[in-house]
Design an enzyme around this catalytic site. Structure first.
Site, PDB file in Angstrom:
ATOM      1  N   GLY A 114       0.808  -1.212   0.000  1.00 33.00           N
ATOM      2  CA  GLY A 114       0.000   0.000   0.000  1.00 33.00           C
ATOM      3  C   GLY A 114       0.843   1.264   0.000  1.00 33.00           C
ATOM      4  O   GLY A 114       1.902   1.331  -0.623  1.00 33.00           O
ATOM      5  N   ASP A 161       7.114  -4.464   9.363  1.00 38.55           N
ATOM      6  CA  ASP A 161       5.759  -4.849   8.973  1.00 38.55           C
ATOM      7  C   ASP A 161       5.478  -6.274   9.425  1.00 38.55           C
ATOM      8  O   ASP A 161       6.402  -7.072   9.597  1.00 38.55           O
ATOM      9  CB  ASP A 161       5.610  -4.749   7.454  1.00 38.55           C
ATOM     10  CG  ASP A 161       4.181  -4.515   7.001  1.00 38.55           C
ATOM     11  OD1 ASP A 161       3.252  -4.949   7.716  1.00 38.55           O
ATOM     12  OD2 ASP A 161       3.980  -3.911   5.932  1.00 38.55           O
ATOM     13  N   ASP A 189       5.415  -6.120  14.887  1.00 39.18           N
ATOM     14  CA  ASP A 189       4.056  -5.806  15.330  1.00 39.18           C
ATOM     15  C   ASP A 189       4.155  -4.524  16.144  1.00 39.18           C
ATOM     16  O   ASP A 189       4.661  -4.523  17.264  1.00 39.18           O
ATOM     17  CB  ASP A 189       3.498  -6.951  16.172  1.00 39.18           C
ATOM     18  CG  ASP A 189       2.100  -6.666  16.704  1.00 39.18           C
ATOM     19  OD1 ASP A 189       1.591  -5.546  16.514  1.00 39.18           O
ATOM     20  OD2 ASP A 189       1.522  -7.570  17.339  1.00 39.18           O
ATOM     21  N   TYR A 211     -11.737   4.284  13.450  1.00 35.98           N
ATOM     22  CA  TYR A 211     -10.609   4.707  12.612  1.00 35.98           C
ATOM     23  C   TYR A 211     -10.411   6.214  12.700  1.00 35.98           C
ATOM     24  O   TYR A 211      -9.289   6.706  12.888  1.00 35.98           O
ATOM     25  CB  TYR A 211     -10.851   4.283  11.169  1.00 35.98           C
ATOM     26  CG  TYR A 211      -9.769   4.739  10.211  1.00 35.98           C
ATOM     27  CD1 TYR A 211      -8.578   4.029  10.108  1.00 35.98           C
ATOM     28  CD2 TYR A 211      -9.930   5.863   9.421  1.00 35.98           C
ATOM     29  CE1 TYR A 211      -7.577   4.434   9.243  1.00 35.98           C
ATOM     30  CE2 TYR A 211      -8.946   6.276   8.550  1.00 35.98           C
ATOM     31  CZ  TYR A 211      -7.767   5.557   8.457  1.00 35.98           C
ATOM     32  OH  TYR A 211      -6.779   5.971   7.593  1.00 35.98           O
ATOM     33  N   LYS A 229      -7.095   8.269  14.217  1.00 34.98           N
ATOM     34  CA  LYS A 229      -6.266   9.205  13.459  1.00 34.98           C
ATOM     35  C   LYS A 229      -6.292  10.601  14.086  1.00 34.98           C
ATOM     36  O   LYS A 229      -5.312  11.354  14.003  1.00 34.98           O
ATOM     37  CB  LYS A 229      -6.713   9.252  12.003  1.00 34.98           C
ATOM     38  CG  LYS A 229      -6.448   7.954  11.247  1.00 34.98           C
ATOM     39  CD  LYS A 229      -4.977   7.579  11.259  1.00 34.98           C
ATOM     40  CE  LYS A 229      -4.674   6.347  10.431  1.00 34.98           C
ATOM     41  NZ  LYS A 229      -3.235   6.035  10.372  1.00 34.98           N
ATOM     42  N   PRO A 272      -3.635  12.215   4.651  1.00 33.88           N
ATOM     43  CA  PRO A 272      -4.024  11.965   3.266  1.00 33.88           C
ATOM     44  C   PRO A 272      -5.534  11.955   3.097  1.00 33.88           C
ATOM     45  O   PRO A 272      -6.288  11.622   4.011  1.00 33.88           O
ATOM     46  CB  PRO A 272      -3.456  10.564   2.977  1.00 33.88           C
ATOM     47  CG  PRO A 272      -2.557  10.243   4.128  1.00 33.88           C
ATOM     48  CD  PRO A 272      -3.067  11.030   5.288  1.00 33.88           C
ATOM     49  N   VAL A 286      -7.358   7.593  -0.842  1.00 32.83           N
ATOM     50  CA  VAL A 286      -6.473   7.085  -1.884  1.00 32.83           C
ATOM     51  C   VAL A 286      -7.228   6.037  -2.705  1.00 32.83           C
ATOM     52  O   VAL A 286      -7.888   5.153  -2.146  1.00 32.83           O
ATOM     53  CB  VAL A 286      -5.199   6.474  -1.271  1.00 32.83           C
ATOM     54  CG1 VAL A 286      -4.314   5.850  -2.344  1.00 32.83           C
ATOM     55  CG2 VAL A 286      -4.431   7.546  -0.504  1.00 32.83           C
TER      56      VAL A 286
END
Length: 263
Positions: A28, A48, A73, A169, A173, A199, A202
């Protein structure tokens, strides 16, 4: 060589080149940022849980870049400690930390906040917020020892718009933005800047899965620059915040969304 790491070494001057860690860098947006940093001759650690990170490291290694994959993690303290040890043992320094790892694609379909379970809420906050705190806490000593550095946290423009349907979510953020400001005040005297990027939507597989095929073009039409947003649209901002040109910028959130949110 340890089978959990892939490394390319590129010459006797490698110790003088910058080192960056990108969490969630295996796929991603994260993979795009890893590529961009590597192309700037930065040595990159892909931190990752996804196996794609190891494949990306092998690909970039074959292209002559110096890249390491380390399974990490971000929500686990011992895993973060192992990441810090890797950076110290292999490179002896750290200059740039990009906190990109988060749960997004795995959120499932949008739904009212009343239908989010406590376990789902805690899982998202654990990775998206606690993960940023744990990784920054675990790596800040290396940044200090390197004479300062850059922390770049990936937030979201959903915070500014109050997008409904995935409150956990959006809340996570928003917390990343708040944490960015607090950390900036704590580490500025060490020569470390801490900034966030928010952002917009996307146009990738994750967004299509979460929001549906019709939502992405509708979002593009609402922008002042009416086109799809791609991961590459974030590269310039990340490279700027990782550079010396951003020395006197800290605690800020830069919205990169093609002109939906104006702050």
């Amino acid at each position: 060589m340890n089978d959990t790491a892939v490394v390319a070494r590129t010459g006797p001057d490698s110790a003088r080149r910058r080192v960056a860690v990108v969490t969630g860098g295996g796929r991603g947006i994260g993979s795009t940022l890893v590529r961009a940093l590597a192309e700037q001759s930065t040595r990159v650690v892909i931190a990752d849980v996804a196996d794609e990170g190891q494949l990306l490291a092998k690909e970039l290694t074959a292209a002559g870049h110096e890249v390491v994959f380390h399974p990490t993690d971000v929500a686990d303290e011992s895993s973060v400690e192992a990441l810090a040890a890797l950076c110290r043992d292999r490179f002896g320094r750290l200059d740039v930390l990009v906190n990109n790892a988060s749960i997004y694609r795995g959120l499932g379909a949008k739904r009212p906040f009343t239908e989010i379970t406590p376990a789902e809420w805690e899982r998202v906050l654990r990775v998206n917020v606690t993960g940023v705190w744990l990784v920054t806490r675990g790596l800040v000593t290396l940044l200090r020892e390197s004479g300062g550095g850059r922390v770049i946290n990936i937030a979201s423009s959903t915070v500014h718009m109050g997008v409904p349907g995935f409150a956990h979510y959006v809340a996570s953020k928003g917390a990343v933005i708040a944490l960015t400001r607090s950390l900036a005040n704590e580490v500025g005297r060490d020569g470390i800047t801490v900034n966030a990027i928010a952002p917009g939507l996307v146009a990738n597989e994750s967004s299509l899965e979460l929001s549906g095929a019709e939502y992405v073009p509708a979002a593009a039409a609402r922008r002042a620059i009416p086109r799809d947003m791609n991961p590459d649209d974030l590269v310039g901002t990340v490279l700027f915040l990782a550079s010396g040109g951003s020395d006197f910028i800290t605690g800020q959130t830069l919205v990169v969304d093609g002109g939906v949110v104006f702050s």
